[in-house]
Write an enzyme that holds these catalytic residues in place. Structure first.
Site, PDB file in Angstrom:
ATOM      1  N   ASP A  52       6.273  -2.914 -13.140  1.00  0.00           N
ATOM      2  CA  ASP A  52       5.396  -4.229 -12.319  1.00  0.00           C
ATOM      3  C   ASP A  52       3.999  -4.645 -12.902  1.00  0.00           C
ATOM      4  OD1 ASP A  52       4.705  -6.095 -10.255  1.00  0.00           O
ATOM      5  OD2 ASP A  52       3.583  -4.525  -9.583  1.00  0.00           O
ATOM      6  N   SER A  53       3.418  -5.438 -12.677  1.00  0.00           N
ATOM      7  CA  SER A  53       2.288  -5.735 -13.260  1.00  0.00           C
ATOM      8  C   SER A  53       1.152  -4.716 -12.738  1.00  0.00           C
ATOM      9  CB  SER A  53       1.662  -7.121 -12.850  1.00  0.00           C
ATOM     10  OG  SER A  53       1.609  -7.093 -11.396  1.00  0.00           O
ATOM     11  N   CYS A  97       8.572  -7.443 -10.244  1.00  0.00           N
ATOM     12  CA  CYS A  97       7.468  -8.267 -10.263  1.00  0.00           C
ATOM     13  C   CYS A  97       8.186  -9.668 -10.223  1.00  0.00           C
ATOM     14  CB  CYS A  97       7.006  -7.911 -11.484  1.00  0.00           C
ATOM     15  SG  CYS A  97       5.720  -9.215 -12.196  1.00  0.00           S
ATOM     16  N   GLU A 106      -4.495  -3.515  -5.743  1.00  0.00           N
ATOM     17  CA  GLU A 106      -4.719  -2.696  -6.911  1.00  0.00           C
ATOM     18  C   GLU A 106      -5.962  -1.792  -6.673  1.00  0.00           C
ATOM     19  OE1 GLU A 106      -3.210  -2.533 -10.149  1.00  0.00           O
ATOM     20  OE2 GLU A 106      -1.622  -3.392  -9.170  1.00  0.00           O
ATOM     21  N   CYS A 162       5.419 -11.535  -3.462  1.00  0.00           N
ATOM     22  CA  CYS A 162       4.890 -10.333  -4.810  1.00  0.00           C
ATOM     23  C   CYS A 162       5.026  -9.145  -4.173  1.00  0.00           C
ATOM     24  CB  CYS A 162       3.561 -10.978  -4.742  1.00  0.00           C
ATOM     25  SG  CYS A 162       2.515  -9.749  -6.080  1.00  0.00           S
ATOM     26  N   HIS A 205       3.458  -6.580  -4.666  1.00  0.00           N
ATOM     27  CA  HIS A 205       2.246  -6.033  -3.963  1.00  0.00           C
ATOM     28  C   HIS A 205       1.995  -6.348  -2.329  1.00  0.00           C
ATOM     29  CE1 HIS A 205       0.904  -6.019  -8.257  1.00  0.00           C
ATOM     30  NE2 HIS A 205       0.094  -4.926  -7.864  1.00  0.00           N
TER      31      HIS A 205
END
Length: 257
Positions: A12-13, A75, A153, A184, A186
């Site tokens: 993932d990012s 992602c 994050e 997403c 996240h």
């Protein structure tokens, strides 16, 4: 030639793909996993398609070089923008992407109001909208969420800061949505904050379990399922112990979210 005991690569990012790793572990606890988060370059969702493709290709190559048998693109932005390139670059690997579960939400609320919360790049790509075509009476609202990835994050996914951001972003939709698609990887980590803003009556959908099922199906078809492993290795482009600690924290919240 891939071996049954080779790990499944997941990337993932940043830390968001841990939500997909959790689903994979739940479905296939006997597999070995190698997770790579590109937090040094997060978020991908505000970058150009060319930048996303270059970054995703770089991470995919890193995992391929470490001998993974499959690549799970955990992602949504990379899936939307770079999947064809990744498959072309790695024909030797099983490559599975993730997409917002718009179709699943629309099938359960065929005449309802469905919000799709996603990064600006995923929203702009609109690749996932084909899923809603069989449900023309569903109202789909696309809601770009810049900066939400950064909140996760930073480990602030269950904080007043997350509540304030989501409250402002989603104010026009409070009391109006039947379902919210978390577009997403996240975003599952802000479910508690989302419930506080939108209420418990809104149903949430994300693509993690669907992705895990598809990965299982493809490994089974290739004769590459493993039941004797269970090791999880986490790597991150941001050389900071805090980000690895956050990954383990998120991985351990499976039963809480």
């Amino acid at each position: 030639m891939a071996k049954r005991t080779d790990p499944i690569g997941v990337f993932d990012s940043g830390v968001g793909g841990i939500s997909v790793l959790r689903a994979l572990l739940h479905k296939m606890p006997g597999e070995n996993y190698l997770y790579y988060g590109d937090s040094a370059n997060a978020p991908y969702g505000t970058r150009t398609p060319e930048e996303v493709t270059a970054l995703a290709s770089n991470v995919a190559s890193k995992l391929a070089d470490q001998g993974v048998k499959a690549l799970v693109v955990a992602c949504n932005t990379s899936t939307s923008v770079a999947m064809e390139t990744l498959k072309k670059n790695h024909p030797e690997l099983i490559v599975v992407g993730i997409e917002p579960s718009v179709g699943l939400a629309a099938s359960q609320f065929p005449e309802g109001h469905i919000g799709v919360l996603a990064t600006p790049a995923t929203i702009a790509g609109r690749r996932f909208m084909y899923q809603a075509e069989p449900y023309p009476n569903a109202k789909i609202s696309l809601i770009p969420a810049p900066n939400l990835v950064e909140i996760v994050e930073a480990g602030k996914y269950d904080t007043p800061e997350a509540d304030a951001y989501l409250g402002n972003l989603l104010r026009p939709y409070i009391g109006k949505l039947d379902a919210l698609v978390l577009g997403c990887t996240h975003y599952p980590f802000v479910e508690k904050a989302l419930h506080r803003v939108l209420g418990e009556q809104v149903a949430f959908f994300d693509g993690s379990s669907i992705t895990a099922e598809e990965t299982y199906r493809q490994l089974l078809a290739a004769g590459l399922l493993n039941e004797d492993g269970g090791a999880v290795q986490i790597q991150n482009s941001l050389q900071d112990k805090k980000i690895l600690t956050l990954c383990m924290e998120l991985l351990g919240t499976q039963e809480e979210i």
